[in-house]
Design a protein around this motif. Structure first.
Motif, mmCIF file in Angstrom:
data_model
loop_
_atom_site.group_PDB
_atom_site.id
_atom_site.type_symbol
_atom_site.label_atom_id
_atom_site.label_comp_id
_atom_site.label_asym_id
_atom_site.label_seq_id
_atom_site.Cartn_x
_atom_site.Cartn_y
_atom_site.Cartn_z
ATOM 1 N N MET A 1 0.820 -1.213 0.000
ATOM 2 C CA MET A 1 0.000 0.000 0.000
ATOM 3 C C MET A 1 0.855 1.265 0.000
ATOM 4 O O MET A 1 0.618 2.198 -0.759
ATOM 5 C CB MET A 1 -0.916 -0.004 1.217
ATOM 6 N N ARG A 2 1.857 1.304 0.853
ATOM 7 C CA ARG A 2 2.724 2.483 0.954
ATOM 8 C C ARG A 2 3.432 2.765 -0.372
ATOM 9 O O ARG A 2 3.543 3.905 -0.816
ATOM 10 C CB ARG A 2 3.736 2.248 2.079
ATOM 11 N N TYR A 3 3.894 1.699 -1.031
ATOM 12 C CA TYR A 3 4.631 1.871 -2.281
ATOM 13 C C TYR A 3 3.687 2.234 -3.433
ATOM 14 O O TYR A 3 4.062 3.000 -4.326
ATOM 15 C CB TYR A 3 5.417 0.606 -2.589
ATOM 16 N N ALA A 4 2.477 1.700 -3.424
ATOM 17 C CA ALA A 4 1.494 2.060 -4.443
ATOM 18 C C ALA A 4 1.112 3.532 -4.319
ATOM 19 O O ALA A 4 0.961 4.244 -5.322
ATOM 20 C CB ALA A 4 0.253 1.175 -4.311
ATOM 21 N N GLY A 55 1.751 9.019 -6.464
ATOM 22 C CA GLY A 55 2.157 10.403 -6.287
ATOM 23 C C GLY A 55 3.049 10.909 -7.405
ATOM 24 O O GLY A 55 3.097 12.117 -7.675
ATOM 25 N N ARG A 56 3.753 10.008 -8.062
ATOM 26 C CA ARG A 56 4.597 10.415 -9.190
ATOM 27 C C ARG A 56 3.752 10.760 -10.414
ATOM 28 O O ARG A 56 4.160 11.565 -11.249
ATOM 29 C CB ARG A 56 5.593 9.304 -9.532
ATOM 30 N N LEU A 57 2.589 10.130 -10.508
ATOM 31 C CA LEU A 57 1.696 10.397 -11.632
ATOM 32 C C LEU A 57 0.736 11.536 -11.333
ATOM 33 O O LEU A 57 0.324 12.268 -12.245
ATOM 34 C CB LEU A 57 0.899 9.127 -11.967
ATOM 35 N N LEU A 58 0.359 11.676 -10.063
ATOM 36 C CA LEU A 58 -0.593 12.704 -9.644
ATOM 37 C C LEU A 58 0.087 13.595 -8.614
ATOM 38 O O LEU A 58 0.117 13.273 -7.424
ATOM 39 C CB LEU A 58 -1.844 12.058 -9.040
ATOM 40 N N PRO A 59 0.651 14.714 -9.025
ATOM 41 C CA PRO A 59 1.430 15.570 -8.115
ATOM 42 C C PRO A 59 0.680 16.005 -6.865
ATOM 43 O O PRO A 59 1.296 16.207 -5.816
ATOM 44 C CB PRO A 59 1.788 16.777 -8.996
ATOM 45 N N SER A 86 -6.387 10.194 3.657
ATOM 46 C CA SER A 86 -5.315 11.048 3.150
ATOM 47 C C SER A 86 -5.591 11.488 1.720
ATOM 48 O O SER A 86 -5.388 12.661 1.361
ATOM 49 C CB SER A 86 -3.977 10.294 3.206
ATOM 50 N N VAL A 87 -6.064 10.566 0.896
ATOM 51 C CA VAL A 87 -6.339 10.882 -0.503
ATOM 52 C C VAL A 87 -7.456 11.925 -0.593
ATOM 53 O O VAL A 87 -7.365 12.893 -1.366
ATOM 54 C CB VAL A 87 -6.728 9.611 -1.281
ATOM 55 N N VAL A 88 -8.510 11.769 0.192
ATOM 56 C CA VAL A 88 -9.626 12.720 0.172
ATOM 57 C C VAL A 88 -9.140 14.095 0.612
ATOM 58 O O VAL A 88 -9.493 15.120 -0.007
ATOM 59 C CB VAL A 88 -10.769 12.225 1.076
#
Length: 203
Positions: free
Chosen positions: A134-137, A142-146, A195-197
């Motif tokens: 999960m942490r790595y995903a 985050g690299r794709l969605l700044p 966190s995502v929200v």
């Protein structure tokens, strides 16, 4: 020294030694690179505690790869988890908290969860790997969605959920039922979802 001790106590074989030594080499390289980028050539007292935890994680990896029984894995992983409550306190009491130390602590936790989840996945099914990955995903996303790389507020619920993952995975190694691990995974998904929200709204 830890690998030698595990060999004496558990009969750790060459495969375990190879995994442990590769982990040590990778840890040394990554930590040296991170320290140079942070402009420091020494570890603080809290970082040394984290380093001890990292060595124990390498021991857990060696035991898992070598096919050791549950008792030594549970013992070494439990000590590593217990020390997780120490390095933060040492950093605060000595006034040596740093971004490098916080990142080091987080990455050691992540590797321990990955190793334990890989072992438990053999026992309960590949779905358990979601805990360790999960942490790595999240970092890859985050690299794709700044906007996913934004600053998050301190949430004690997130810290509690993260701590639960290690405890539950160790319990699963010792024979805890799969529903306990599934409940921990649900909590982890909820925590990352929070966190995502937050970051989506603050983007």
């Amino acid at each position: 020294m830890l690998l030698a001790l595990l060999t004496a106590l558990t009969g750790l074989g060459p495969v375990g030694w190879a995994a442990g030594l590769l982990f040590a080499a990778g840890l040394w390289t990554l930590l040296d690179t991170a320290a140079r980028r942070a402009g420091t050539d020494a570890l603080g007292p809290a970082d040394l505690v984290t380093l001890a935890r990292a060595a124990l994680v390498g021991g857990v990896l060696a035991l898992v790869v070598d096919g050791a029984g549950p008792v030594p894995i549970v013992a070494v992983a439990s000590v590593a988890l217990a020390l997780d409550a120490v390095d933060g306190r040492v950093a605060r009491r000595t006034g040596t908290a740093s971004a490098l130390g916080a990142r080091f602590d987080m990455e050691v936790d992540a590797v321990l969860l990955l190793v334990l989840s890989a072992h438990v996945a053999v026992l309960l099914g590949p779905w358990v790997l979601a805990i360790g990955l999960m942490r790595y995903a999240y970092a890859a996303a985050g690299r794709l969605l700044p906007w996913l790389r934004g600053a998050l507020p301190v949430r004690y619920s997130a810290k509690a959920v993260a701590a639960v993952q290690g405890i539950v995975l160790v319990a699963a190694v010792a024979g805890a039922p799969g529903w306990v691990v599934a409940a921990a995974l649900v909590l982890l998904v909820w925590s990352f979802g929070q966190s995502v929200v937050f970051l989506w709204r603050a983007r």
